[in-house]
Write an enzyme that holds these catalytic residues in place. Structure first.
Site, PDB file in Angstrom:
ATOM      1  N   SER A 103      45.340  38.547  35.519  1.00 24.42           N
ATOM      2  CA  SER A 103      44.763  39.873  35.703  1.00 24.42           C
ATOM      3  C   SER A 103      45.212  40.908  34.675  1.00 24.42           C
ATOM      4  CB  SER A 103      45.101  40.331  37.119  1.00 24.42           C
ATOM      5  OG  SER A 103      44.155  41.222  37.558  1.00 24.42           O
ATOM      6  N   HIS A 104      45.943  41.921  35.102  1.00 24.64           N
ATOM      7  CA  HIS A 104      46.334  42.998  34.190  1.00 24.64           C
ATOM      8  C   HIS A 104      47.643  42.674  33.468  1.00 24.64           C
ATOM      9  CE1 HIS A 104      48.485  43.574  37.889  1.00 24.64           C
ATOM     10  NE2 HIS A 104      49.368  44.316  37.239  1.00 24.64           N
ATOM     11  N   ASP A 125      40.693  45.858  33.192  1.00 15.86           N
ATOM     12  CA  ASP A 125      41.789  44.926  32.934  1.00 15.86           C
ATOM     13  C   ASP A 125      41.218  43.587  32.454  1.00 15.86           C
ATOM     14  OD1 ASP A 125      40.842  43.855  35.318  1.00 15.86           O
ATOM     15  OD2 ASP A 125      42.819  43.528  36.181  1.00 15.86           O
ATOM     16  N   ASP A 172      40.771  40.569  33.693  1.00 14.66           N
ATOM     17  CA  ASP A 172      39.807  39.809  34.491  1.00 14.66           C
ATOM     18  C   ASP A 172      38.704  40.684  35.072  1.00 14.66           C
ATOM     19  OD1 ASP A 172      41.518  40.948  36.412  1.00 14.66           O
ATOM     20  OD2 ASP A 172      41.179  39.315  37.830  1.00 14.66           O
ATOM     21  N   ASP A 212      38.456  43.216  37.134  1.00 16.14           N
ATOM     22  CA  ASP A 212      38.305  43.733  38.491  1.00 16.14           C
ATOM     23  C   ASP A 212      38.865  45.142  38.664  1.00 16.14           C
ATOM     24  OD1 ASP A 212      40.910  42.865  38.290  1.00 16.14           O
ATOM     25  OD2 ASP A 212      40.887  41.637  40.097  1.00 16.14           O
ATOM     26  N   ARG A 213      39.583  45.642  37.652  1.00 17.11           N
ATOM     27  CA  ARG A 213      40.086  47.015  37.734  1.00 17.11           C
ATOM     28  C   ARG A 213      39.409  47.877  36.698  1.00 17.11           C
ATOM     29  NH1 ARG A 213      46.561  47.099  38.103  1.00 17.11           N
ATOM     30  NH2 ARG A 213      46.749  45.535  39.731  1.00 17.11           N
ATOM     31  N   LYS A 259      37.176  43.333  43.826  1.00 14.38           N
ATOM     32  CA  LYS A 259      36.964  44.619  43.181  1.00 14.38           C
ATOM     33  C   LYS A 259      36.275  44.383  41.842  1.00 14.38           C
ATOM     34  CE  LYS A 259      41.834  44.852  41.680  1.00 14.38           C
ATOM     35  NZ  LYS A 259      42.530  43.712  42.286  1.00 14.38           N
TER      36      LYS A 259
HETATM   37  C1  VG1 Z   1      48.809  44.964  42.361  1.00  9.58           C
HETATM   38  C2  VG1 Z   1      48.140  46.217  42.884  1.00  9.58           C
HETATM   39  C3  VG1 Z   1      47.146  45.859  43.973  1.00  9.58           C
HETATM   40  C4  VG1 Z   1      46.132  44.830  43.441  1.00  9.58           C
HETATM   41  C5  VG1 Z   1      46.882  43.638  42.895  1.00  9.58           C
HETATM   42  C6  VG1 Z   1      45.955  42.630  42.261  1.00  9.58           C
HETATM   43  O1  VG1 Z   1      49.550  44.342  43.386  1.00  9.58           O
HETATM   44  O2  VG1 Z   1      49.097  47.128  43.369  1.00  9.58           O
HETATM   45  O3  VG1 Z   1      46.503  47.029  44.408  1.00  9.58           O
HETATM   46  O4  VG1 Z   1      45.275  44.413  44.456  1.00  9.58           O
HETATM   47  O5  VG1 Z   1      47.821  44.048  41.908  1.00  9.58           O
HETATM   48  O6  VG1 Z   1      45.191  43.217  41.270  1.00  9.58           O
HETATM   49  P1  VG1 Z   1      51.127  44.524  43.549  1.00  9.58           P
HETATM   50  O7  VG1 Z   1      51.507  43.630  44.682  1.00  9.58           O
HETATM   51  O8  VG1 Z   1      51.733  44.169  42.244  1.00  9.58           O
HETATM   52  O9  VG1 Z   1      51.341  45.971  43.842  1.00  9.58           O
HETATM   53  V1  VG1 Z   1      44.760  42.334  39.928  1.00  9.58           V
HETATM   54  O10 VG1 Z   1      43.632  43.233  39.068  1.00  9.58           O
HETATM   55  O11 VG1 Z   1      46.268  42.199  39.189  1.00  9.58           O
HETATM   56  O12 VG1 Z   1      44.210  40.956  40.525  1.00  9.58           O
HETATM   57 CO    CO Z   2      42.614  42.210  37.691  1.00  7.66          CO
END
Ligand code: VG1
Ligand code: CO
Length: 647
Positions: free
Chosen positions: A181-182, A361, A363, A365-366, A461
């Site tokens: 992801s990010h 990001d 993937d 989704d953000r 998302k």
């Molecule tokens: C983080 C964010 C959360 C999001 C998750 C996955 O999780 O706070 O809101 O759903 O990443 O997003 P955490 O547990 O690190 O706070 V993604 O775009 O990284 O799949």
């Molecule tokens: Co993501």
């Protein structure tokens, strides 16, 4: 021995057999490979994330993937189709090959791969839902039959009645998405695996818990060696009895977006001579989507579209859309977080600042939204979209149920929903918790403070969905609410946000992340907070350096957030500690579930102001931050109170 292992559904192997045994499959072409379990394969908030080199260790990925199949069980996998996709990060090609080989040995006969192996997480969700004719894609079967559907999440099963839908497409068991992801990508950065079930949503917590349990005892995996699978062309091929279907990942997603939004309305904005859109794709998976959507469909100029080509290390950028990592567009949009918000327009004529910028990001989704000289915080983002959705987005005109937000997301949206007389659901952090609420038609829209927003047509998302929401809002405000057709003076993001605050008041909001904290130190801090939950008076004894007589410091409640899933009834405990103060402020503490090494502590500070809406975010929250840091004794536990990232 051959027969013994050939009939094994569930891997179990004796110590004294050779490392690899050739023995099963119709053509005796699959092998069972002996392995040792790893202790750390616990999927977090969204999938398993580790350093790439950890994933590259012997059998690390193999073990995890076999554990997924073990949890599903042979009968669910046999002759099914599976989606394998990635965000294009380093090691994804090797990983796709490994997963194909394990999937084939476990009975999967049809593998769907997006062209070049790359698709966004939300597009994967769309693809799975379309294959399974779910939700808005059900017209082929359920809508005609008029039958009441039980939710997939109810049973964790795919409807087994037909393997093929009426137009001949195979149904899809789910998806394995290779993304962190990010998190940054590269050989020395992060890799990850997300798992999506046949409803298109991230696997629920009870499934990921079972997978984790399986990884702790796994001692073998199945493998069918396949020649190198190619997926650079859209076509269907057969590789040693396995159908490999390479698809265009954009088509279904774009089609859904066209059904969801009023593209004609949006085009009034994007074709307006003065309108400029900026976008940053961080060299992740969204590039091709952005080209198709922005350049081809909405015909915006390409001048301000950046980093669209996929690169395995994201060109060394950290593909996290926040004010620190998205510096290029923060600079371009002239966002200055230290200044007070001015309600006046103070743009200089000679500078070209785009009207809106979106940053996704890796993937996809953000998405972070910026306007001219303004950053839209993600909590306001959800609330503003909720406010306008029924007015300008066709999908919400007829299908507007409630809204959900994660615990640390400010209640700005609650004020909007109160006005509309609709429900708001508060969930733990992570999109998987929204899925059951969507399955049961409780919500149409949901979002998180971490730049995530999405709707009930998809089970993830979606960053580009978020931009389309904003384009719809701006188009509506300029061309429906007002007539700005021939005017060069468009109503922008800033005016929209300010108008929103004027109506509802403003939640000032800041998040502090303390990254790379040693795990035991993080645990000690949360153990201390747990003590406060049990007995508030511990605070008065333990936190000496604090003015308890100050009215602003009056604590209303200290709670540990727990949540019961409305479908699975699974109880998720310890999802964060929330301290509410009497002055409309609150602080929330959480352990992140996406860190690839050590622990990350997140602290979220917020304060509501009804009339004082144009002050500096920092100044308004100054005291709340001091209080919040003191109350968890962060300096004492981890040695610092200076965060690594402030959002
Ligand atoms: C983080 C964010 C959360 C999001 C998750 C996955 O999780 O706070 O809101 O759903 O990443 O997003 P955490 O547990 O690190 O706070 V993604 O775009 O990284 O799949
Ligand atoms: Co993501």
């Amino acid at each position: 021995m051959g027969n013994l292992l050939a009939i094994c559904d569930k891997p179990s192997i004796q110590d004294n057999i050779p490392e690899e045994v050739l023995l099963f499959g119709r053509h005796r072409d699959s092998v069972i490979v002996k392995t040792e379990p790893y202790a750390d394969q616990n999927p977090g908030t969204s999938g398993l994330r580790k350093k790439t080199k950890v994933f590259m260790q012997k059998h690390y990925l193999h073990n995890f993937v076999q554990s997924i199949f073990n949890v599903l069980g042979v009968s669910k996998i046999k002759n099914q189709s599976l989606l394998i996709a990635s965000d294009g990060r380093f090691f994804y090609k090797e990983a796709i090959q490994i997963i194909c080989e394990i999937a084939a040995a476990n009975g999967i006969t049809h593998i769907i791969i997006p062209k070049n192996g790359i698709a966004t997480t939300p597009a994967c969700s769309v693809l799975i839902r379309k294959r399974n004719r779910l939700g808005c894609f059900d017209q082929y079967e359920d809508r005609l039959s008029g039958k009441k559907k039980t939710t997939i999440r109810d049973t964790h099963e795919q409807k087994s009645s037909t393997k093929c839908s009426k137009d001949g497409e195979m149904k899809c068991l789910g998806g394995i998405l290779l993304t962190a992801s990010h998190n940054p990508g590269g050989e020395n950065e992060d890799f990850g695996v997300k798992i999506n079930t046949s409803d298109g949503g991230a696997a629920s917590e009870d499934i990921t818990n079972k997978i984790f349990e399986e990884t702790k005892k796994i001692n073998m995996f199945k493998l069918k060696r396949l020649k190198q699978i190619k997926y650079n062309e859209i076509k269907t091929q057969t590789v040693e009895n396995i159908t490999i279907e390479v698809v265009n990942p954009i088509t279904d997603w774009l089609h859904l977006m066209k059904q969801t939004f009023d593209f004609e309305l949006i085009k009034k904005l994007t074709l307006h001579k003065k309108f400029i859109l900026a976008y940053d794709g961080f060299h992740g998976s969204t590039g091709e989507y952005a080209k198709e959507l922005f350049l081809n469909e909405l015909q915006v100029s390409g001048k301000f579209l950046f980093h669209l080509n996929s690169k395995p290390d994201f060109n060394k950028m950290h593909p996290d859309p926040n004010l620190v990592h998205a510096e290029k567009l923060v600079e371009l949009m002239k966002v200055n977080m230290d200044e007070e918000e001015s309600s006046e327009k103070d743009e200089q004529d000679d500078e070209v600042i785009p009207d809106i910028a979106g940053i996704c990001d890796a993937d996809g989704d953000r998405c972070m939204i910026l306007g001219k000289q303004i950053f839209v915080n993600s909590c306001d983002n959800l609330a503003i979209i909720a406010h306008y959705a029924a007015k300008c987005i066709p999908h919400f005109k007829t299908n507007y149920y409630g809204v959900a937000r994660s615990l640390p997301t400010s209640p700005a949206v609650d004020r909007v929903m109160k006005k509309f007389g609709k429900e708001v659901y508060e969930t733990p952090t992570g999109w998987k918790y929204f899925v059951s609420l969507m399955e049961t038609n409780k919500i149409s829209l949901c979002g998180e403070e971490s730049f995530g927003v999405g709707c009930n047509l998809i089970r993830e998302k979606d960053g580009l969905f978020c931009i389309l929401c904003w384009l719809s809002i701006l188009a509506y405000k300029n061309f429906v609410e007002n007539d700005k057709k021939d005017s060069s003076d468009l109503i922008g993001v800033k005016e929209t946000v300010h108008e929103f605050w004027k109506e509802y008041g403003r939640y000032y909001y800041i998040r502090y992340d303390f990254e790379n904290v040693e795990a035991h130190k993080c645990c000690e801090l949360f153990e201390f907070l747990d003590k406060l939950v049990v007995n508030k008076s511990v605070m008065y004894e333990e936190i000496k350096d604090f003015n308890w007589n100050d009215e602003n410091n009056k604590v209303l409640s200290v709670e540990s957030f727990a949540y019961v899933d409305c479908v699975t009834k699974h109880v998720s405990k310890n999802q964060g500690i929330r301290i509410k103060f009497a002055n409309d402020a609150s602080v929330i503490y959480r352990k992140s579930g996406t860190a690839s090494t050590n622990a990350t502590i997140r602290i979220y500070f917020q304060k509501f102001e009804k009339d004082n809406i144009f002050a500096s975010n920092k100044k308004v929250l100054e005291k709340v931050i001091i209080n919040g840091l003191k109350m968890c004794k962060i300096k004492e536990f981890i040695g610092t109170d200076v965060p690594s990232v402030i959002t």
